[in-house]
Design a protein around this motif. Structure first.
Motif, PDB file in Angstrom:
ATOM      1  N   SER A   1       0.840  -1.196   0.000  1.00 39.50           N
ATOM      2  CA  SER A   1       0.000   0.000   0.000  1.00 39.50           C
ATOM      3  C   SER A   1       0.879   1.252   0.000  1.00 39.50           C
ATOM      4  O   SER A   1       2.089   1.181   0.192  1.00 39.50           O
ATOM      5  CB  SER A   1      -0.927   0.009   1.212  1.00 39.50           C
ATOM      6  N   THR A   2       0.277   2.405  -0.243  1.00 42.87           N
ATOM      7  CA  THR A   2       1.010   3.668  -0.295  1.00 42.87           C
ATOM      8  C   THR A   2       0.839   4.431   1.016  1.00 42.87           C
ATOM      9  O   THR A   2      -0.204   4.315   1.685  1.00 42.87           O
ATOM     10  CB  THR A   2       0.517   4.541  -1.455  1.00 42.87           C
ATOM     11  N   VAL A   3       1.869   5.202   1.376  1.00 36.05           N
ATOM     12  CA  VAL A   3       1.817   6.004   2.591  1.00 36.05           C
ATOM     13  C   VAL A   3       2.252   7.426   2.255  1.00 36.05           C
ATOM     14  O   VAL A   3       2.898   7.666   1.225  1.00 36.05           O
ATOM     15  CB  VAL A   3       2.747   5.433   3.695  1.00 36.05           C
ATOM     16  N   THR A   4       1.894   8.346   3.106  1.00 36.04           N
ATOM     17  CA  THR A   4       2.267   9.743   2.928  1.00 36.04           C
ATOM     18  C   THR A   4       3.422  10.080   3.870  1.00 36.04           C
ATOM     19  O   THR A   4       3.338   9.857   5.077  1.00 36.04           O
ATOM     20  CB  THR A   4       1.079  10.673   3.238  1.00 36.04           C
ATOM     21  N   LEU A   5       4.521  10.587   3.288  1.00 38.37           N
ATOM     22  CA  LEU A   5       5.679  10.990   4.075  1.00 38.37           C
ATOM     23  C   LEU A   5       5.722  12.513   4.158  1.00 38.37           C
ATOM     24  O   LEU A   5       5.451  13.207   3.179  1.00 38.37           O
ATOM     25  CB  LEU A   5       6.974  10.470   3.444  1.00 38.37           C
ATOM     26  N   THR A   6       6.057  13.008   5.339  1.00 41.09           N
ATOM     27  CA  THR A   6       6.143  14.441   5.571  1.00 41.09           C
ATOM     28  C   THR A   6       7.572  14.796   5.973  1.00 41.09           C
ATOM     29  O   THR A   6       8.126  14.172   6.892  1.00 41.09           O
ATOM     30  CB  THR A   6       5.168  14.885   6.676  1.00 41.09           C
ATOM     31  N   ALA A   7       8.166  15.759   5.291  1.00 35.37           N
ATOM     32  CA  ALA A   7       9.511  16.216   5.638  1.00 35.37           C
ATOM     33  C   ALA A   7       9.393  17.449   6.529  1.00 35.37           C
ATOM     34  O   ALA A   7       8.916  18.500   6.099  1.00 35.37           O
ATOM     35  CB  ALA A   7      10.305  16.550   4.378  1.00 35.37           C
ATOM     36  N   LEU A   8       9.779  17.296   7.784  1.00 35.10           N
ATOM     37  CA  LEU A   8       9.750  18.398   8.743  1.00 35.10           C
ATOM     38  C   LEU A   8      11.112  19.080   8.721  1.00 35.10           C
ATOM     39  O   LEU A   8      12.112  18.515   9.170  1.00 35.10           O
ATOM     40  CB  LEU A   8       9.433  17.872  10.148  1.00 35.10           C
ATOM     41  N   LEU A   9      11.144  20.282   8.205  1.00 38.53           N
ATOM     42  CA  LEU A   9      12.414  20.969   8.023  1.00 38.53           C
ATOM     43  C   LEU A   9      12.925  21.592   9.317  1.00 38.53           C
ATOM     44  O   LEU A   9      14.109  21.486   9.655  1.00 38.53           O
ATOM     45  CB  LEU A   9      12.263  22.051   6.949  1.00 38.53           C
ATOM     46  N   HIS A  10      12.034  22.232  10.069  1.00 40.87           N
ATOM     47  CA  HIS A  10      12.511  22.952  11.250  1.00 40.87           C
ATOM     48  C   HIS A  10      11.340  23.265  12.167  1.00 40.87           C
ATOM     49  O   HIS A  10      10.208  23.453  11.711  1.00 40.87           O
ATOM     50  CB  HIS A  10      13.203  24.255  10.818  1.00 40.87           C
ATOM     51  N   GLU A  11      11.596  23.314  13.463  1.00 39.26           N
ATOM     52  CA  GLU A  11      10.621  23.745  14.451  1.00 39.26           C
ATOM     53  C   GLU A  11      11.284  24.752  15.378  1.00 39.26           C
ATOM     54  O   GLU A  11      12.444  24.573  15.766  1.00 39.26           O
ATOM     55  CB  GLU A  11      10.105  22.565  15.288  1.00 39.26           C
ATOM     56  N   ARG A  12      10.558  25.796  15.729  1.00 34.56           N
ATOM     57  CA  ARG A  12      11.083  26.779  16.651  1.00 34.56           C
ATOM     58  C   ARG A  12       9.955  27.327  17.498  1.00 34.56           C
ATOM     59  O   ARG A  12       8.844  27.550  16.999  1.00 34.56           O
ATOM     60  CB  ARG A  12      11.765  27.929  15.891  1.00 34.56           C
ATOM     61  N   SER A  13      10.211  27.512  18.772  1.00 33.88           N
ATOM     62  CA  SER A  13       9.207  28.035  19.701  1.00 33.88           C
ATOM     63  C   SER A  13       9.350  29.545  19.825  1.00 33.88           C
ATOM     64  O   SER A  13      10.472  30.079  19.833  1.00 33.88           O
ATOM     65  CB  SER A  13       9.362  27.383  21.080  1.00 33.88           C
ATOM     66  N   TYR A  14       8.198  30.226  19.908  1.00 34.22           N
ATOM     67  CA  TYR A  14       8.165  31.668  20.084  1.00 34.22           C
ATOM     68  C   TYR A  14       7.295  32.012  21.290  1.00 34.22           C
ATOM     69  O   TYR A  14       6.288  31.327  21.563  1.00 34.22           O
ATOM     70  CB  TYR A  14       7.587  32.363  18.852  1.00 34.22           C
ATOM     71  N   PRO A  15       7.610  33.046  22.014  1.00 38.24           N
ATOM     72  CA  PRO A  15       6.735  33.495  23.118  1.00 38.24           C
ATOM     73  C   PRO A  15       5.367  33.885  22.579  1.00 38.24           C
ATOM     74  O   PRO A  15       5.261  34.480  21.497  1.00 38.24           O
ATOM     75  CB  PRO A  15       7.479  34.708  23.700  1.00 38.24           C
ATOM     76  N   MET A  16       4.329  33.549  23.310  1.00 39.91           N
ATOM     77  CA  MET A  16       2.980  33.864  22.858  1.00 39.91           C
ATOM     78  C   MET A  16       2.782  35.362  22.682  1.00 39.91           C
ATOM     79  O   MET A  16       2.113  35.815  21.743  1.00 39.91           O
ATOM     80  CB  MET A  16       1.961  33.319  23.860  1.00 39.91           C
ATOM     81  N   ALA A  17       3.403  36.160  23.572  1.00 37.24           N
ATOM     82  CA  ALA A  17       3.260  37.612  23.451  1.00 37.24           C
ATOM     83  C   ALA A  17       3.818  38.112  22.126  1.00 37.24           C
ATOM     84  O   ALA A  17       3.270  39.023  21.496  1.00 37.24           O
ATOM     85  CB  ALA A  17       3.974  38.290  24.621  1.00 37.24           C
ATOM     86  N   GLU A  18       4.921  37.503  21.650  1.00 33.83           N
ATOM     87  CA  GLU A  18       5.513  37.907  20.381  1.00 33.83           C
ATOM     88  C   GLU A  18       4.627  37.498  19.205  1.00 33.83           C
ATOM     89  O   GLU A  18       4.439  38.263  18.248  1.00 33.83           O
ATOM     90  CB  GLU A  18       6.903  37.273  20.237  1.00 33.83           C
TER      91      GLU A  18
END
Length: 312
Positions: A232-249
């Motif tokens: 069967s076929t599957v979907t692959l996702t390439a996650l390049l980057h994650e970064r957290s930011y303050p909610m106020a910003e």
């Protein structure tokens, strides 16, 4: 008159209150509880009984209480050794139909109904005691279902007819509502069980696990199923980057602002399948200009997914 504009912060808080952690194992326990309760009620009443799980919902405790039958008895129970409480509510139709059959009586064949309490009429001491026995019988079947994940005993502490006297959790706290439709030879009643998340805290990690079922069928069928899954076929996702930011910003961002992702050109990407990390790789471009990814590290995601196909 204009509608009030809800601030973003308040919307986030409201949405967070509506998100409840799913408990897949508890859903399986509920389905098996229905089957065992059907058999138990047939034995106790010596009649044809049909029990169905009409709903299994995650909601606030206040919303769950609002779904309880308007007239009936509520069993306030203590879960030992979890040291917390849950509720079981029985409407008057279920209560009196079950009690009449358990005491050797017969339902009205012409109407298919059992006697019910007039509105506002209180339950007698005998009716409360018999209702408690019926609640204990039902909770004993729920306890048997819970034995798959934990040893527990449900003890009925008191019986209430007014929901206001059966409060066991804060209105906004998370809870699970299980509603059952019970049919005694044409007489239909309902049972509702409310379990606050606080009661399930001691075993919640076990209830969040996905249940894949027991091993059924022969090896030939399992091999055939595995081969079909592998092709069967599957979907692959390439996650390049994650970064957290303050909610106020984040709340101060506006159209035209530039967001610094602090991303280098050769930053590695993580390849996921259904949320499971599979590989790490480096992004690049092919001669035709299309983007490509070169795998640099195996994160053993394939092993985890293969265990789902064949847990042995």
């Amino acid at each position: 008159m204009t509608d009030r504009v809800v601030p973003v912060e308040e919307q986030i808080i409201q949405m967070s209150m509506l998100n409840y952690e799913p408990l897949p194992m508890l859903e399986v326990i509920a389905e098996r509880f229905v089957l065992s309760l059907t058999s138990s009620l047939k034995t106790q009443t010596a009649s044809v009984v049909d029990v169905k799980l009409s709903r299994f919902d995650y909601m606030s405790y206040a919303a769950a209480m609002a779904e309880l039958p308007g007239q009936g008895l509520i069993a306030v129970c203590n879960a030992e050794p979890w040291d917390n409480s849950l509720l079981m509510a029985m409407d008057s139709r279920f209560l009196f139909a079950a009690l009449e059959l358990m005491l050797g009586g017969q339902l009205n064949k012409s109407t298919g109904k059992a006697a019910t309490k007039p509105g506002g009429h209180t339950f007698t001491t005998i009716e409360r005691r018999m209702g408690q026995k019926l609640a204990e019988l039902t909770l004993a079947e729920l306890r048997e279902g819970m034995q798959q994940v934990s040893d527990v005993n449900f003890v009925v502490e008191r019986m209430e007819s007014n929901p206001h006297f059966a409060t066991i959790a804060q209105p906004n706290s998370a809870a699970v509502l299980m509603s059952l439709d019970v049919d005694f030879e044409g007489t239909k009643g309902s049972v509702a069980i409310i379990i606050p998340y606080g009661t399930l805290d001691p075993i919640r990690p076990l209830l969040t696990k996905v249940f894949y079922g027991e091993r059924y069928g022969d090896d030939a069928w399992r091999k055939h199923l595995s081969e079909r899954i592998e092709t069967s076929t599957v979907t692959l996702t390439a996650l390049l980057h994650e970064r957290s930011y303050p909610m106020a910003e984040v709340l101060c961002w506006a159209v035209g602002d530039t967001i610094d992702l602090r991303l280098e050109e050769d930053h590695p990407a993580t390849v996921l399948c259904s949320g499971v990390p599979m590989f790490k790789g480096v992004l690049g471009k092919k001669q035709n200009g299309s983007s490509a990814l070169r795998v640099t590290e195996d994160l053993n995601g394939r092993d985890e997914l293969s265990h789902v196909v064949d847990p042995d």
